[in-house]
Write a protein that holds these residues in place. Structure first.
Motif, mmCIF file in Angstrom:
data_model
loop_
_atom_site.group_PDB
_atom_site.id
_atom_site.type_symbol
_atom_site.label_atom_id
_atom_site.label_comp_id
_atom_site.label_asym_id
_atom_site.label_seq_id
_atom_site.Cartn_x
_atom_site.Cartn_y
_atom_site.Cartn_z
ATOM 1 N N ALA A 196 0.837 -1.199 0.000
ATOM 2 C CA ALA A 196 0.000 0.000 0.000
ATOM 3 C C ALA A 196 0.872 1.249 0.000
ATOM 4 O O ALA A 196 1.837 1.335 0.764
ATOM 5 N N THR A 197 0.504 2.198 -0.858
ATOM 6 C CA THR A 197 1.120 3.516 -0.857
ATOM 7 C C THR A 197 0.057 4.512 -0.419
ATOM 8 O O THR A 197 -1.001 4.606 -1.036
ATOM 9 N N VAL A 198 0.339 5.230 0.662
ATOM 10 C CA VAL A 198 -0.632 6.153 1.245
ATOM 11 C C VAL A 198 -0.114 7.577 1.101
ATOM 12 O O VAL A 198 1.011 7.875 1.500
ATOM 13 N N THR A 199 -0.941 8.458 0.529
ATOM 14 C CA THR A 199 -0.562 9.863 0.366
ATOM 15 C C THR A 199 -1.643 10.753 0.975
ATOM 16 O O THR A 199 -2.810 10.368 1.052
ATOM 17 N N ASP A 200 -1.231 11.965 1.379
ATOM 18 C CA ASP A 200 -2.201 12.875 1.972
ATOM 19 C C ASP A 200 -2.817 13.779 0.915
ATOM 20 O O ASP A 200 -2.548 13.638 -0.288
#
Length: 346
Positions: A65-69
């Motif tokens: 998973a790649t999580v960005t704001d």
């Protein structure tokens, strides 16, 4: 590895009571859209797995998973897994699908089918904690985290997604009508890209005249807004007419919004076609003419017919709440407003 899922999720900090283990409740504390996180999951297979082999450890270490704001900054990248899935019901009647997704580094995220009402307690009795081999297409996504369109009800303005059948809605003339049916359609990035006519019209705050709408309003292209002006009276002998939103895009501050990745449309149906108040501006309820009905899903159409059997009868002709000019006449009306620089609510 290919991307198998893309969705938006809420962090733990969004909740005053976090959805945890067992069948414990949750309460949303904050609906600020800036807190929403974008999640992308890469994998070498087509399913999304849990932690059923070893607790708190991903079954599939290749599930990344790649999580960005909201600003595009990377928050975290790590192997992930589905901790559980559940259906929650709020004390306000709102029903929401929730998936708790955890990263191997301990970051916890919550994917929801719609935004919970702040301060409302949500409970569940059917949490699946053995989640594994799931279809990533079923991960719930929050189609639009912007605060919902505010509809005027007899108890004040309420976000459209919180309305329920039986609620009483204030009409343009000050009377009220009871909601008989509510529909919802969500369209995602792929559909909006392949079918651009699904993209909404954005009506910016104040662009209709008289300071309306009070906030930006998003509607589908064929959704009609009320035009109330002397120009309408001169053209049609009626001071109030209904015009499709897509016909308004020549006016300042009204345009097709090309920036949205997802959009969710809500439909409110009453005993008859009504003019209701959204963000302070007069607009139509669902009109049961053939154009609108053909745009609904088969399931939605069947629901409506079960409530209003006459809709399916030969010769059925619904009566609009206000005069609806033909398309070319709508275009001419708006052209005259543009030429004379007269707002459509004047």
């Amino acid at each position: 590895m290919p991307v198998i899922a893309e969705f938006k999720a809420l962090p733990v900090s969004s909740f005053s009571d976090v959805p945890g283990g067992g069948n414990d409740p949750f309460v949303l504390a904050n609906d600020d859209p800036a807190q929403l996180l974008d999640v992308s999951i890469d994998d070498d297979d087509t399913t999304i797995d849990g932690d059923t082999i070893a607790n708190e450890t991903p079954n599939d270490i290749n599930q990344i998973a790649t999580v960005t704001d909201a600003n595009g900054a990377v928050v975290s990248v790590d192997a992930c897994y589905v901790e559980w899935t559940a259906t929650y019901t709020g004390t306000n009647g709102q029903v929401i699908e929730v998936w708790r997704i955890e990263l191997d580094n301990g970051l916890r995220l919550f994917a929801l089918s719609e935004i919970p009402e702040v301060g409302v307690t949500f409970t569940t009795s059917n949490k699946d904690q053995g989640a594994d081999g799931l279809d990533p297409a079923n991960i719930p996504d929050t189609p639009c985290f912007a605060r919902g369109t505010l509809i005027e009800t007899i108890v004040g303005e309420r976000p459209i997604e919180t309305l329920r059948v039986g609620d009483k809605i204030v009409l343009k003339d000050g009377e009220h009508a009871t909601i008989r049916w509510i529909g919802r359609q969500s369209f995602y990035h792929g559909e909006l890209k392949s079918k651009p006519k699904l993209k909404p019209v954005r009506i910016m705050a104040g662009s209709l005249g008289a300071g309306l709408p009070k906030r930006d309003l998003l509607v589908s292209r064929q959704h009609r807004m009320l035009v109330s002006s002397r120009i309408a009276t001169r053209m049609f002998g009626e001071p109030d007419v209904l015009v499709a939103a897509v016909k308004l895009i020549d006016l300042p501050g009204i345009f097709i919004d090309e920036t949205l990745e997802t959009v969710e449309y809500h439909h409110l149906l009453f005993d008859q076609h009504e003019t209701i108040i959204a963000e302070g501006a007069p607009t139509e309820s669902l009109f049961t003419g053939p154009g609108a009905l053909n745009a609904l899903s088969k399931e939605a159409l069947h629901e409506i017919i079960s409530i209003f059997p006459d809709v399916a009868s030969d010769g059925y002709e619904p009566k609009p709440s206000h005069y609806i000019p033909r398309g070319k006449h709508q275009k001419k009306l708006i052209a005259r407003h543009c030429k004379n620089k007269v707002p459509i609510l004047s």
